[in-house]
Each structure stands twice: as C-alpha cells, then as structure tokens.
Design an enzyme around this catalytic site. Structure first.
Site, mmCIF file in Angstrom:
data_model
loop_
_atom_site.group_PDB
_atom_site.id
_atom_site.type_symbol
_atom_site.label_atom_id
_atom_site.label_comp_id
_atom_site.label_asym_id
_atom_site.label_seq_id
_atom_site.Cartn_x
_atom_site.Cartn_y
_atom_site.Cartn_z
ATOM 1 C CD GLU A 1 3.243 -19.724 13.743
ATOM 2 O OE1 GLU A 1 2.533 -18.964 14.461
ATOM 3 O OE2 GLU A 1 3.076 -19.832 12.535
ATOM 4 N NE ARG B 1 2.907 -16.631 12.186
ATOM 5 C CZ ARG B 1 1.980 -16.810 11.244
ATOM 6 N NH1 ARG B 1 1.496 -15.779 10.589
ATOM 7 N NH2 ARG B 1 1.485 -17.996 10.988
ATOM 8 C CE1 TYR C 1 -1.863 -19.850 3.988
ATOM 9 C CE2 TYR C 1 -0.234 -19.655 2.257
ATOM 10 C CZ TYR C 1 -0.647 -19.391 3.535
ATOM 11 O OH TYR C 1 0.157 -18.657 4.358
ATOM 12 N NE ARG D 1 8.433 -25.577 6.350
ATOM 13 C CZ ARG D 1 9.577 -26.147 6.655
ATOM 14 N NH1 ARG D 1 9.813 -27.412 6.378
ATOM 15 N NH2 ARG D 1 10.532 -25.434 7.238
ATOM 16 N NE ARG E 1 -3.680 -1.456 2.791
ATOM 17 C CZ ARG E 1 -3.560 -2.169 3.883
ATOM 18 N NH1 ARG E 1 -2.700 -1.813 4.827
ATOM 19 N NH2 ARG E 1 -4.303 -3.221 4.046
HETATM 20 P P1 FAD Z 1 -8.906 -28.140 10.367
HETATM 21 O O1 FAD Z 1 -9.100 -27.015 11.305
HETATM 22 O O2 FAD Z 1 -7.534 -28.637 10.110
HETATM 23 O O3 FAD Z 1 -9.813 -29.352 10.881
HETATM 24 C C1 FAD Z 1 -9.673 -30.656 10.399
HETATM 25 C C2 FAD Z 1 -9.905 -31.596 11.564
HETATM 26 O O4 FAD Z 1 -9.963 -32.932 11.064
HETATM 27 C C3 FAD Z 1 -8.767 -31.586 12.584
HETATM 28 O O5 FAD Z 1 -9.269 -31.283 13.869
HETATM 29 C C4 FAD Z 1 -8.182 -32.986 12.508
HETATM 30 O O6 FAD Z 1 -7.738 -33.469 13.758
HETATM 31 C C5 FAD Z 1 -9.356 -33.782 11.981
HETATM 32 N N1 FAD Z 1 -8.956 -35.010 11.280
HETATM 33 C C6 FAD Z 1 -8.132 -35.097 10.220
HETATM 34 N N2 FAD Z 1 -7.999 -36.384 9.846
HETATM 35 C C7 FAD Z 1 -8.765 -37.112 10.692
HETATM 36 C C8 FAD Z 1 -9.037 -38.500 10.818
HETATM 37 N N3 FAD Z 1 -8.473 -39.392 10.006
HETATM 38 N N4 FAD Z 1 -9.874 -38.901 11.789
HETATM 39 C C9 FAD Z 1 -10.425 -38.012 12.637
HETATM 40 N N5 FAD Z 1 -10.210 -36.694 12.562
HETATM 41 C C10 FAD Z 1 -9.392 -36.244 11.603
HETATM 42 N N6 FAD Z 1 -7.241 -18.399 8.701
HETATM 43 C C11 FAD Z 1 -7.719 -17.147 8.830
HETATM 44 O O7 FAD Z 1 -8.786 -16.817 8.291
HETATM 45 N N7 FAD Z 1 -7.043 -16.203 9.579
HETATM 46 C C12 FAD Z 1 -5.873 -16.491 10.217
HETATM 47 O O8 FAD Z 1 -5.298 -15.622 10.875
HETATM 48 C C13 FAD Z 1 -5.350 -17.804 10.084
HETATM 49 N N8 FAD Z 1 -4.194 -18.133 10.687
HETATM 50 C C14 FAD Z 1 -3.698 -19.402 10.558
HETATM 51 C C15 FAD Z 1 -2.504 -19.721 11.198
HETATM 52 C C16 FAD Z 1 -1.989 -20.998 11.083
HETATM 53 C C17 FAD Z 1 -0.685 -21.327 11.754
HETATM 54 C C18 FAD Z 1 -2.677 -21.982 10.313
HETATM 55 C C19 FAD Z 1 -2.112 -23.373 10.169
HETATM 56 C C20 FAD Z 1 -3.869 -21.677 9.685
HETATM 57 C C21 FAD Z 1 -4.384 -20.390 9.796
HETATM 58 N N9 FAD Z 1 -5.602 -20.039 9.186
HETATM 59 C C22 FAD Z 1 -6.086 -18.755 9.312
HETATM 60 C C23 FAD Z 1 -6.376 -21.031 8.391
HETATM 61 C C24 FAD Z 1 -7.448 -21.755 9.216
HETATM 62 O O9 FAD Z 1 -6.846 -22.445 10.279
HETATM 63 C C25 FAD Z 1 -8.185 -22.745 8.311
HETATM 64 O O10 FAD Z 1 -8.695 -22.132 7.155
HETATM 65 C C26 FAD Z 1 -9.356 -23.472 8.998
HETATM 66 O O11 FAD Z 1 -9.202 -23.615 10.370
HETATM 67 C C27 FAD Z 1 -9.487 -24.825 8.346
HETATM 68 O O12 FAD Z 1 -10.591 -25.534 8.846
HETATM 69 P P2 FAD Z 1 -10.820 -27.040 8.408
HETATM 70 O O13 FAD Z 1 -12.044 -27.497 9.075
HETATM 71 O O14 FAD Z 1 -10.723 -27.151 6.931
HETATM 72 O O15 FAD Z 1 -9.518 -27.823 8.923
HETATM 73 N N1 UDP Z 2 5.784 -13.250 4.546
HETATM 74 C C1 UDP Z 2 7.050 -12.703 4.589
HETATM 75 N N2 UDP Z 2 7.386 -11.884 5.635
HETATM 76 C C2 UDP Z 2 6.511 -11.589 6.612
HETATM 77 C C3 UDP Z 2 5.226 -12.144 6.573
HETATM 78 C C4 UDP Z 2 4.895 -12.982 5.522
HETATM 79 O O1 UDP Z 2 7.876 -12.965 3.717
HETATM 80 O O2 UDP Z 2 6.874 -10.837 7.535
HETATM 81 C C5 UDP Z 2 5.462 -14.148 3.406
HETATM 82 C C6 UDP Z 2 5.783 -15.614 3.746
HETATM 83 O O3 UDP Z 2 6.204 -16.252 2.557
HETATM 84 C C7 UDP Z 2 4.439 -16.134 4.196
HETATM 85 C C8 UDP Z 2 3.508 -15.397 3.221
HETATM 86 O O4 UDP Z 2 4.094 -14.102 3.102
HETATM 87 O O5 UDP Z 2 4.352 -17.536 4.075
HETATM 88 C C9 UDP Z 2 2.074 -15.290 3.654
HETATM 89 O O6 UDP Z 2 2.031 -14.656 4.920
HETATM 90 P P1 UDP Z 2 0.781 -14.800 5.889
HETATM 91 O O7 UDP Z 2 0.990 -13.881 7.031
HETATM 92 O O8 UDP Z 2 -0.456 -14.656 5.088
HETATM 93 O O9 UDP Z 2 0.958 -16.316 6.358
HETATM 94 P P2 UDP Z 2 0.136 -17.240 7.380
HETATM 95 O O10 UDP Z 2 -0.421 -16.350 8.441
HETATM 96 O O11 UDP Z 2 -0.880 -17.944 6.562
HETATM 97 O O12 UDP Z 2 1.192 -18.155 7.906
#
Ligand code: FAD
Ligand code: UDP
Length: 367
Positions: A301, A281, A349, A250, A177
């Site tokens: 993390e 982070r 993703y 990952r 931005r």
């Molecule tokens: P999940 O939440 O992964 O649920 C799947 C469930 O299935 C799990 O509880 C698992 O245990 C279960 N399962 C899998 N296989 C089996 C099996 N064989 N038997 C029984 N149970 C099983 N999104 C945002 O909008 N904002 C954010 O700031 C954000 N931050 C994130 C940060 C991180 C580190 C991560 C990893 C993701 C983030 N996300 C964020 C994305 C968000 O977590 C997902 O979009 C959402 O929670 C996915 O929901 P889901 O139901 O698809 O999967």
């Molecule tokens: N990223 C980066 N520097 C930062 C933050 C993010 O290079 O300070 C890049 C990195 O490749 C990351 C991607 O931007 O995987 C997406 O960031 P986001 O914060 O959306 O990731 P998430 O919260 O999904 O882990």
C-alpha cells in the site's frame, strides 16, 4: 409529474447500500448508481487464486454497538479474526497497538509500572502540557522512542505532511495498553464476513436497480428527471462544483502480487514504519480468513498525493479543510431534495460501523 424512482442513490458503497436496503423494505423505489464497475465502494473484494483480496485496502469490521453488530450479522456470519498487526522498523519487529509486548521489546521492561515510568520520563523531557498536533499527542501517549520508530515515519508517509501539521485525533485511533494484548481494536465485536464483504453488499442491494459505470455528474439531467430525491455519497465539494475551493484528500496506490508460497509474512497486516520504505503496509489477504490455499496474494500500500480524478481515500481533517467543509455543509443543509451521507459527503474519517449507523439514522430521519 410522475417520477420513476423515490430515491436516486449515488454510490454503491456501504452508505448507499444500507440506505437502499432499508428504503426498499419501506416500499421505496431506488436506483443505485456507481461510477465504478462494481458495487461495494471501498469494501469491495476481488477473488484471486481463491482468496478474497480487499481491493481498496484491508477492511476489518469492528464495533462496540450491539445493534450494528447484529445488523451486519443478518447478512452473513463473521469469523473470529482479530487484527494484530506487527510493525517492521528497519527489520526490527514490534507488536501493535502499543502495549506491554511493544514496551518489553523496545526497553526490556516487564511490568506496567516500568513502562509507564519510561513513557512519563520521555514525555516530561519533551515538556508537553496540552498536545496541539499529532506529534505532541503521540509523544504524550507513548514517549519519544515509540514516536520515532513506530509513528513518525509511517505517519509522514501516510499523510504526506509533517506530524506537526496533522490533527491529534488521528493517532488517538490506536489504543495504548499496559497489558500484553495485541488486539488493534478496543471494540467488543470484531471479524471478517464469511465469504467477504461482497456477500453483504449483494444482499443489501437485492431487489434494487443498480447501474454501474455511471457517473452522476455526466448523466445528471437524465438521472434527476427520474427521481424524487437524491442520496449523495460522493465528494461534497465535487457536488458543488468546487465553488469554495477544493477539499484535500489522501490517495493510495495498491500493488498486488501473487506469490507461489503458502505463507509469505505470517500475518495479515505488516506495517513498515521507517520513512524510507515507500509503502506503509503489506497485506497478506488469506490470513483474514485463515486461508489454506497453495498460493498467497499480497498487496503493498503506497500513500499518494491526491488530485482530481484520483480515488479520494482519506479526508484530511485539518482546521483549514474542516473550515472549508463547513461552507459546503451549510449549502447541503439547505437542500430540499438531496441527502448527503458517507465518508466522502460528510468528509469524515469514518469506519464501516459509523457509516452503517449513520445510514440507518438517515433512513429513520427521512423515510
Ligand atoms: P465509499 O465506499 O467510498 O463509497 C462511495 C461510492 O460512491 C464509491 O463506490 C464511488 O465510486 C461512488 N461515487 C462517488 N462519486 C460518484 C459519482 N459522482 N457518481 C457515481 N458514483 C460515485 N473501516 C473499518 O471499519 N475498518 C477498516 O479496517 C477499514 N479500513 C480501511 C482501509 C482503507 C485503505 C480505507 C480507505 C478505508 C478503510 N475503512 C475501514 C473505512 C471504510 O472503507 C469506510 O468507512 C466505508 O467503506 C465508507 O463507505 P461509503 O459508502 O461512505 O463510501
Ligand atoms: N499509525 C502509525 N504507525 C502505525 C500505524 C498507524 O503511526 O504503525 C498512525 C498513522 O498516523 C495512521 C494513524 O495512526 O494514519 C491511524 O492508523 P489506522 O491503522 O487507524 O489507519 P487506517 O487503517 O485508517 O489507515
């Protein structure tokens, strides 16, 4: 033969819970199972020192879709939290996402034109026409200085690969931005649910039978015998016994610490963008809810290589994996009684709002 449930929902995350809530409203009987010890999937929060700790990584809800915003607000109100992470590069602090505050700190420029000139000059020196990977995309967007200090180290730690081997869409998640605006998201609506995410999931699953500590694959015959249809939200390659090969993910390790101080880092999210710091982070959870507790809880993390048995936090959507996923998807599309959905089954993703939107669409399509 009479079956006890209309749907067996594998996974009590946002996809499974949204599906269950809607199916329940339509009079369908659902059984939700999860192999974890709790509901919520990756949005689950654990209370520590009276603070909601985002156990599987910081979750900030954001969307531009009014319907989805109203949908989640039926379960609880959201606070006014706006994500404004900062980057710590070897002790130098920069605002994120990349905006006039970042450009000013880095180059001393004060106007949008000066910032654009600087970026264009660096981009031209690099000579990229059509960005082919994350590195080229990043340099095209923000130039080499920001790439070197704020992107390269973080990205290569996060994904365990060179930025030249990663798809460019990953960096396009972040806004660039030319205004003095540190809001990490462009979306119209944003916040943290009051009381944490568990409140939402608990309400979604009210009136639905839930069995925890239950792995689908370990109890498959018994579970399938009880249900007409299956909604599967786990890993699609695992569902098909990895018959075409393993998709790559990952993983992450989280290190929590309770600190006897009211305020440890002054912000909910601090990114460590140098290559040497092993974590990406540090999250200070209380700031998501403007907490006033005496103590604070932080989480470091650490990105980690994934192997079967580890938590598959992120799909690695490069060409090779996407090609492999397509083969599994073809099988999935020909299933009569299994519906696939969510981040792991769709190998995408997704953010939370995407997952809810997909779950609602799926319910409309099938029920
Ligand atoms: P999940 O939440 O992964 O649920 C799947 C469930 O299935 C799990 O509880 C698992 O245990 C279960 N399962 C899998 N296989 C089996 C099996 N064989 N038997 C029984 N149970 C099983 N999104 C945002 O909008 N904002 C954010 O700031 C954000 N931050 C994130 C940060 C991180 C580190 C991560 C990893 C993701 C983030 N996300 C964020 C994305 C968000 O977590 C997902 O979009 C959402 O929670 C996915 O929901 P889901 O139901 O698809 O999967
Ligand atoms: N990223 C980066 N520097 C930062 C933050 C993010 O290079 O300070 C890049 C990195 O490749 C990351 C991607 O931007 O995987 C997406 O960031 P986001 O914060 O959306 O990731 P998430 O919260 O999904 O882990």
């Amino acid at each position: 033969m009479f079956k006890k449930y209309d749907y067996l929902i594998v996974g009590a995350g946002l996809f499974g819970a949204t599906f269950a809530f809607e199916a329940n409203k339509k009079g369908k009987k659902c059984l939700v199972i999860d192999r974890r010890t709790h509901i919520g999937g990756n949005v689950y929060c654990e209370s520590v020192e009276g603070i909601n700790v985002h156990k599987y990584g910081a979750h900030i809800f954001h969307t531009s879709n009014k319907k989805i915003w109203e949908y989640v607000n039926q379960f609880t109100e959201f606070n006014r939290y706006t994500n404004s992470p900062i980057a710590n590069y070897n002790g130098e602090i920069y605002n994120l996402p990349f905006n006039m505050n970042t450009f000013n700190k880095l180059w001393g420029v004060t106007t949008p034109q000066e910032a654009m000139d600087k970026i264009n000059e660096q981009k031209a020196r690099y000579g990229i026409e059509q960005p082919k990977n994350l590195e080229e995309q990043a340099i095209s967007l923000v130039g080499t200085d920001i790439y070197e200090k704020l992107i390269k180290g973080y990205t290569e730690k996060q994904w365990g690969r060179s930025a030249t081997e990663l798809p460019s869409f990953i960096i396009k998640r972040l806004p660039v931005r030319f205004t003095y605006d540190n809001n990490y998201f462009n979306d119209k609506y944003q916040g943290i649910p009051e009381g944490g995410y568990n409140v939402i999931i608990e309400k979604m699953l009210e009136g639905t039978v839930v069995k925890l500590n239950t792995d689908f694959f370990k109890n498959r015959d018994e579970l399938e015998a009880q249900t007409e249809k299956i909604v599967f939200t786990g890993m699609i390659d695992e569902f098909y016994n990895y018959q075409f090969g393993k998709l790559e993910y990952r993983s992450l390790n989280f290190e929590n610490e309770v600190i006897d101080s009211e305020n440890y880092q002054g912000n909910a999210v601090v990114n460590f963008t140098d290559r040497e710091t092993p974590y990406t982070r540090v999250i200070e959870h209380k700031h998501f809810e403007f907490g006033t507790q005496d103590k604070t809880v932080i989480t470091r993390e650490y990105p980690a290589e994934w192997s079967p048995g580890d938590e598959p936090y992120y799909p690695i959507n490069n060409d090779e994996n996407n090609k492999l996923f397509k083969k599994y998807k073809e099988l999935a599309d020909n299933e009569g009684n299994v519906i696939f959905g969510g981040r792991l089954a769709d190998y995408k993703y997704y953010d939370m709002h995407h997952v809810i939107a997909h779950a609602l669409h799926t319910v409309t399509k099938y029920i």
